[in-house]
Design an enzyme around this catalytic site. Structure first.
Site, short mmCIF file in Angstrom:
data_model
loop_
_atom_site.label_atom_id
_atom_site.label_comp_id
_atom_site.label_asym_id
_atom_site.label_seq_id
_atom_site.Cartn_x
_atom_site.Cartn_y
_atom_site.Cartn_z
N HIS A 1 44.46 -10.10 -16.17
CA HIS A 1 43.72 -11.08 -15.38
C HIS A 1 42.72 -11.75 -16.31
CE1 HIS A 1 40.72 -12.42 -12.39
NE2 HIS A 1 41.67 -12.30 -11.47
N ASP B 1 41.35 -1.46 -16.18
CA ASP B 1 41.03 -2.35 -15.06
C ASP B 1 41.79 -1.85 -13.83
OD1 ASP B 1 40.92 -4.34 -13.17
OD2 ASP B 1 41.39 -5.98 -14.55
N GLN C 1 43.61 -3.60 -9.18
CA GLN C 1 44.83 -3.61 -8.35
C GLN C 1 45.43 -2.22 -8.16
OE1 GLN C 1 45.85 -6.14 -6.67
NE2 GLN C 1 44.62 -7.74 -7.61
N LYS D 1 38.85 -5.20 -2.84
CA LYS D 1 40.31 -4.99 -2.95
C LYS D 1 40.72 -3.65 -2.36
CE LYS D 1 40.84 -8.15 -6.64
NZ LYS D 1 41.48 -9.43 -6.51
N CYS E 1 44.98 -16.35 -11.62
CA CYS E 1 44.03 -16.02 -12.69
C CYS E 1 44.68 -15.14 -13.75
CB CYS E 1 42.78 -15.32 -12.15
SG CYS E 1 41.88 -16.32 -10.98
N1 PMP Z 1 41.40 -7.70 -12.65
C1 PMP Z 1 42.46 -7.74 -11.85
C2 PMP Z 1 43.72 -7.03 -12.24
C3 PMP Z 1 42.39 -8.45 -10.65
O1 PMP Z 1 43.45 -8.49 -9.85
C4 PMP Z 1 41.18 -9.09 -10.30
C5 PMP Z 1 41.08 -9.86 -8.99
N2 PMP Z 1 42.17 -10.65 -8.70
C6 PMP Z 1 40.11 -9.01 -11.16
C7 PMP Z 1 40.25 -8.30 -12.33
C8 PMP Z 1 38.80 -9.66 -10.84
O2 PMP Z 1 38.25 -9.07 -9.70
P1 PMP Z 1 36.97 -9.67 -8.99
O3 PMP Z 1 37.26 -11.13 -8.78
O4 PMP Z 1 36.86 -8.91 -7.72
O5 PMP Z 1 35.82 -9.47 -9.91
#
Ligand code: PMP
Length: 631
Positions: free
Chosen positions: A344, A421, A424, A447, A585
């Protein structure tokens, strides 16, 4: 019992239904509490300890009562394992014979889900519940050839096996619903195709199940129906474009159970105060609640110490914190950071910013055509300059589950630190940090069925305590003079200023909810659903699945030949189906597959085969209309 008022769609009027439902549940064992009784009960659930009358700072957190944890005010400790996929509502679990007395919301028949009929849920049976409920004429598929889920599925056997593991993994003694209702313990009604109402009859003695000409008995949901899990999520009762909302955008954010909403509400009504700083009752209550939430997070991800849990805004903030604190402090010109192609943007950009500032090099682990990490290539990236590996546990764009354990071991063997990270992963699989052993782990509350604006940075205690603060201010200091400031150890060191107290407490409630269902059962149920969805999507002509790793979670990214991803998203939206379209993203990984965007349905445990059927029905309709317009 007759329904007097039908609305223009021919469905019974909602208030009429509610009246009938209340009559039904009054006669159910234990009856149904009225609303005032419910709020009284909620208040009692959160009764505070009053042993702590004085809150005296971060240093004294240890003295703060663990009342919320120990007393388990929500009653979650009573049932060890639960039933995702078995059809039992978490709120029904503690009261298998009382039918969701904790939450009247879960007890009300909900016409939204069913368009007036309880779907015979049919995971693996190859028959679609949605066929009974959906207006297929809408999509010109009345005289269609049978859609895949209307016919016997070649993967039916496979799915049955997956779901039957739910039983074999957890002894039936831990599944109170099964024996309580005399259900064959080796199968679930949605596998056998048996009518769930018959179990409802066992529970309610049949008296309330009388059919009338409008089929009202269909509204009575037995407490073990998977759809009761949905009923714990108020927003899932929304209608979008006149259709019941089907939420398949869980990778972007998850919906919140009523319990979480109530908990935040309760905080503001009964506990609101700044934490750690005052000598009054409410400061003690809010500090208790906040620190209890920290403890819940610790247990949820099996961290070694509660001091390793830092509350932040979310995954993005957590990664930026590590980059700006640990990274800035420990990385020097020429040092290297490894990330994967799956990341991401939140796990790319903070490292790029740091790299530009400090002259670092970013190296990227490639993936194969299925979106799986190429471990051999990963091994080749290490050298004496490698200081950090930062990678995702589950890809938000493809759903790939990375071999995290192995990758962490490889990094440590090469002397590098690891940030994992978990944005997910936490809502889909058990995360055991003492086993995985990363140096940092990050995730977002929203999430995992918690609020937005709250997230977690886990860091190994000795590393956190060696790190420079990234923000200065109140709360994070032991002593301040104009010449010198002494900082607290973690977690206070990284929680400068007033944090998001209420939402941290809400996150704790979300974790309670997930624990109540059981993360392993969630994992198995969702896996079955993913297999089901994957196989149905594969049968849509012109559909390209993007991300076909052997080990996947939740995500079903695809493109549909002849349609832009936005067109597909909009058509789904017309049917009340929410999916994300776009680059998610994660542009580098989509470009690896020659794409700028995909359609991305993503599953959570409150989704059903009927949700997947509804999705696939729209896709087939689009394709069949397209074919027709070509001739
Ligand atoms: N890492 C991953 C794998 C994600 O899926 C996301 C959110 N889509 C993020 C980071 C960023 O998370 P947040 O916008 O809640 O900070």
């Amino acid at each position: 019992m007759d329904i007097e008022n039908l609305n223009t769609n021919g469905f019974p009027d909602e208030s009429e239904l509610e009246k009938i439902a209340n009559q039904l549940f009054k006669s159910a064992p234990g009856g149904l509490q009225n609303n005032s009784g419910f709020s009284e009960q909620v208040h009692n659930q959160y009764e505070h300890n009053d042993t702590l009358k004085q809150s005296d700072g971060v240093n004294d957190l240890g003295k703060i009562s663990q009342n919320l944890v120990n007393n388990n005010n929500l009653g979650f400790g009573k049932v060890t394992k639960s039933v995702a996929g078995s059809g039992i509502s978490p709120s029904a679990i503690n009261h298998p014979s009382d039918f969701s007395l904790e939450d009247p919301q879960t007890s009300l028949p909900d016409p939204h889900f069913y368009n007036g009929q309880i779907p015979k849920s049919v995971a693996g049976s190859g028959k679609s519940p949605s066929l009974q409920n959906q207006d297929l004429t809408h999509g010109n598929v009345t005289s269609h050839n049978k859609l895949p889920f209307e016919t016997e599925q070649p993967f039916e056997h496979e799915l049955k096996e997956v779901l039957s593991q739910i039983n074999s993994t957890f002894p039936s003694s831990q599944l109170p619903h099964v024996s309580a209702f005399g259900i064959n313990e080796n199968s679930y009604y949605f596998l056998t195709g048996q009518n769930p109402l018959q179990y409802g009859n066992q529970l309610f003695g049949g008296a309330n199940q009388n059919q009338n000409t409008h089929g009202i008995s269909s509204y009575v949901k037995p407490p073990f129906d998977i759809n009761l899990v949905k009923a714990d999520f108020p927003i899932l009762k929304e209608r979008v474009n006149g259709k019941p909302l089907i939420w398949l955008d869980n990778a972007a954010t998850t919906q919140k159970p009523k319990l979480v909403i109530d908990r935040i509400n309760h905080f503001y009504e009964h506990e609101n105060s700044n934490i750690h700083r005052a000598a009054h009752e409410l400061a003690a209550r809010s500090t208790d609640a906040y620190e209890a939430a920290r403890k819940k997070v610790q247990h949820f991800i099996n961290a070694g110490s509660v001091n390793e849990i830092v509350f932040v805004r979310g995954t993005t903030e957590a990664i930026n914190l590590v980059a700006q604190s640990w990274g800035d402090q420990n990385l020097n010109t020429g040092d290297e950071i490894i990330v994967s192609n799956l990341e991401h943007h939140a796990n790319i950009v903070p490292w790029q910013i740091l790299a530009a500032k400090k002259g670092l090099k970013l190296r990227v682990i490639p993936v194969d055509d299925d979106g799986q990490i190429l471990l051999d290539e990963y091994a080749k990236l290490f050298n004496s300059k490698t200081k950090l590996v930062s990678f995702t546990h589950v890809s938000n764009a493809l759903g790939t589950v990375t071999p995290a354990q192995q990758m962490i071991e490889m990094a440590h063997a090469n002397g590098a630190k690891v940030l994992l990270d978990g944005a997910q992963s936490v809502s889909h699989m058990r995360v055991d940090l003492q086993k995985l052993n990363p140096d940092f782990f990050v995730f977002s509350g929203h999430k995992v069925f918690g609020p937005t604006g709250i997230g977690v940075l886990y860091g190994r205690e000795e590393i956190l305590n060696s790190m420079q603060p990234w923000q200065g201010g109140g709360n994070m200091i032991k002593d301040v003079t104009f010449e010198h400031t002494e900082y607290h150890n973690a977690p206070g060191r990284f929680e400068a200023g007033t944090g998001n107290i209420a939402d941290a407490v809400g996150l704790g409630a979300a974790i309670d909810y997930v624990n109540k269902i059981g993360i392993d059962l969630i994992n198995q149920y969702e896996h079955g659903l993913l297999v089901y969805g994957t196989n149905l999507l594969k049968q849509v002509p012109g559909l390209r699945l993007v991300g076909t790793a052997a080990d996947k979670a939740s995500v079903l990214s695809f493109t549909l030949d002849g349609f832009t991803n936005d067109q597909v998203g909009q058509e789904l939206n017309k049917e009340g189906i929410a999916v994300r379209t776009g680059h998610h993203c994660a542009q580098p990984i989509l470009r690896r597959f020659g794409l700028e965007s995909t359609v991305r349905p993503s599953l959570a445990f409150y989704n059903t085969c009927a949700d997947v059927d509804a999705l696939v029905t729209v896709l087939h309709r689009l394709k069949s209309n397209q074919k027709r317009s070509l001739f």
